[in-house]
Design a protein around this motif. Sequence first.
Motif, PDB file in Angstrom:
ATOM      1  N   ASN A  75       0.814  -1.268   0.078  1.00 48.27           N
ATOM      2  CA  ASN A  75      -0.118   0.086  -0.145  1.00 48.27           C
ATOM      3  C   ASN A  75       0.882   1.364   0.005  1.00 48.27           C
ATOM      4  O   ASN A  75       0.646   2.350  -0.786  1.00 48.27           O
ATOM      5  CB  ASN A  75      -0.733   0.074   1.332  1.00 48.27           C
ATOM      6  CG  ASN A  75      -1.991  -1.063   1.348  1.00 48.27           C
ATOM      7  OD1 ASN A  75      -3.296  -0.669   0.918  1.00 48.27           O
ATOM      8  ND2 ASN A  75      -1.732  -2.250   1.411  1.00 48.27           N
ATOM      9  N   VAL A  76       1.704   1.481   0.906  1.00 46.00           N
ATOM     10  CA  VAL A  76       2.866   2.405   0.860  1.00 46.00           C
ATOM     11  C   VAL A  76       3.476   2.360  -0.358  1.00 46.00           C
ATOM     12  O   VAL A  76       3.810   3.598  -0.850  1.00 46.00           O
ATOM     13  CB  VAL A  76       3.886   2.151   2.211  1.00 46.00           C
ATOM     14  CG1 VAL A  76       4.938   3.293   2.019  1.00 46.00           C
ATOM     15  CG2 VAL A  76       2.912   2.297   3.512  1.00 46.00           C
ATOM     16  N   MET A  77       3.959   1.726  -1.036  1.00 46.56           N
ATOM     17  CA  MET A  77       4.764   1.763  -2.174  1.00 46.56           C
ATOM     18  C   MET A  77       4.008   2.362  -3.614  1.00 46.56           C
ATOM     19  O   MET A  77       4.344   3.237  -4.161  1.00 46.56           O
ATOM     20  CB  MET A  77       5.188   0.325  -2.501  1.00 46.56           C
ATOM     21  CG  MET A  77       6.141   0.409  -3.966  1.00 46.56           C
ATOM     22  SD  MET A  77       5.162   0.445  -5.487  1.00 46.56           S
ATOM     23  CE  MET A  77       4.326  -1.524  -5.232  1.00 46.56           C
ATOM     24  N   VAL A  78       2.751   1.734  -3.272  1.00 44.53           N
ATOM     25  CA  VAL A  78       1.750   2.474  -4.515  1.00 44.53           C
ATOM     26  C   VAL A  78       1.464   3.813  -4.459  1.00 44.53           C
ATOM     27  O   VAL A  78       1.428   4.573  -5.316  1.00 44.53           O
ATOM     28  CB  VAL A  78       0.592   1.409  -4.546  1.00 44.53           C
ATOM     29  CG1 VAL A  78      -0.495   2.019  -5.612  1.00 44.53           C
ATOM     30  CG2 VAL A  78       1.010  -0.147  -4.774  1.00 44.53           C
ATOM     31  N   ALA A  79       1.114   4.204  -3.259  1.00 43.55           N
ATOM     32  CA  ALA A  79       0.861   5.498  -2.742  1.00 43.55           C
ATOM     33  C   ALA A  79       1.973   6.550  -3.067  1.00 43.55           C
ATOM     34  O   ALA A  79       1.760   7.367  -3.810  1.00 43.55           O
ATOM     35  CB  ALA A  79       0.367   5.625  -1.550  1.00 43.55           C
ATOM     36  N   LEU A  80       2.918   6.066  -2.813  1.00 39.37           N
ATOM     37  CA  LEU A  80       4.247   6.702  -3.043  1.00 39.37           C
ATOM     38  C   LEU A  80       4.791   6.819  -4.562  1.00 39.37           C
ATOM     39  O   LEU A  80       5.105   7.870  -5.040  1.00 39.37           O
ATOM     40  CB  LEU A  80       5.643   6.151  -2.233  1.00 39.37           C
ATOM     41  CG  LEU A  80       6.765   7.003  -2.492  1.00 39.37           C
ATOM     42  CD1 LEU A  80       6.841   8.165  -1.718  1.00 39.37           C
ATOM     43  CD2 LEU A  80       7.891   6.270  -1.660  1.00 39.37           C
ATOM     44  N   ALA A  81       4.546   5.859  -5.281  1.00 39.37           N
ATOM     45  CA  ALA A  81       4.802   5.723  -6.504  1.00 39.37           C
ATOM     46  C   ALA A  81       3.967   6.579  -7.439  1.00 39.37           C
ATOM     47  O   ALA A  81       4.369   7.320  -8.237  1.00 39.37           O
ATOM     48  CB  ALA A  81       4.597   4.392  -7.062  1.00 39.37           C
TER      49      ALA A  81
END
Length: 243
Positions: A75-81
């Motif tokens: 979740n964190v990676m997708v939002a940051l990307a």
Amino acid sequence: MNIIKLDATASTNAHLRTMLTTCHLENFTTIVTENQFAGKGQRGTTWVSEVGSNLTFSVLMKSKAETVQRIFDLNVMVALAVATTLKKIANLPFFIKWPNDILSVNKKIGGILIENSIKSKGEINSIVGIGINVNQKQFPAMSKASSLSLLTGETWDREVLLQALLAALKEGYEALQRGEAPSVWEGYQAHLYRKDIVSAFEWPDGTRFNGRIKRVTPYGKLVVEVENQGETEFDLKEIQLLY
């Protein structure tokens, strides 16, 4: 990367989920549609998108989680990307409103809905649904929404934007596989909307209070420094940030 383009579908997440039950799909299979007429957002809300103006797509990401925390890493990676890609392309500041709404100039530009299916051997199929307001000009029922076009005064090539987002998602996914979750989390925390700023929050019963967002825990809880109470952890449906 297998990209399937549809003229219309109720939900790209639902379409991809159905395909998973009927056939083998390669990692990063992506469903894109011009018209998503029954999309869903966080808290059971509806994601409304003008036909032919925006980006609505879902990506299959396969992984294996050693711990429950690894599920939220995605979740964190997708939002940051998404936030960093939009920032790079549009040359505007973008922030992540916990847990994963994408905002700029205090307006919602994008939303993310991730649905996880955990298999018996610990394998996880994550369906990553992303909606980005690209060229839509009017949001009559959503006063807090805007689009890239409204913010920049430009008309955007949605295919170019899609390819940039998919490349960033793949890069972020591979970073997680290499064990680089700490740096991904660092970027996510740095992009948190209204971090360390006194903000108004609301309980489900409508009661309001002030606090400062400090961070997000490894399990996705929001840590808020509440007046006269110190730091308190909250789950997604416990409070709402007002903006």
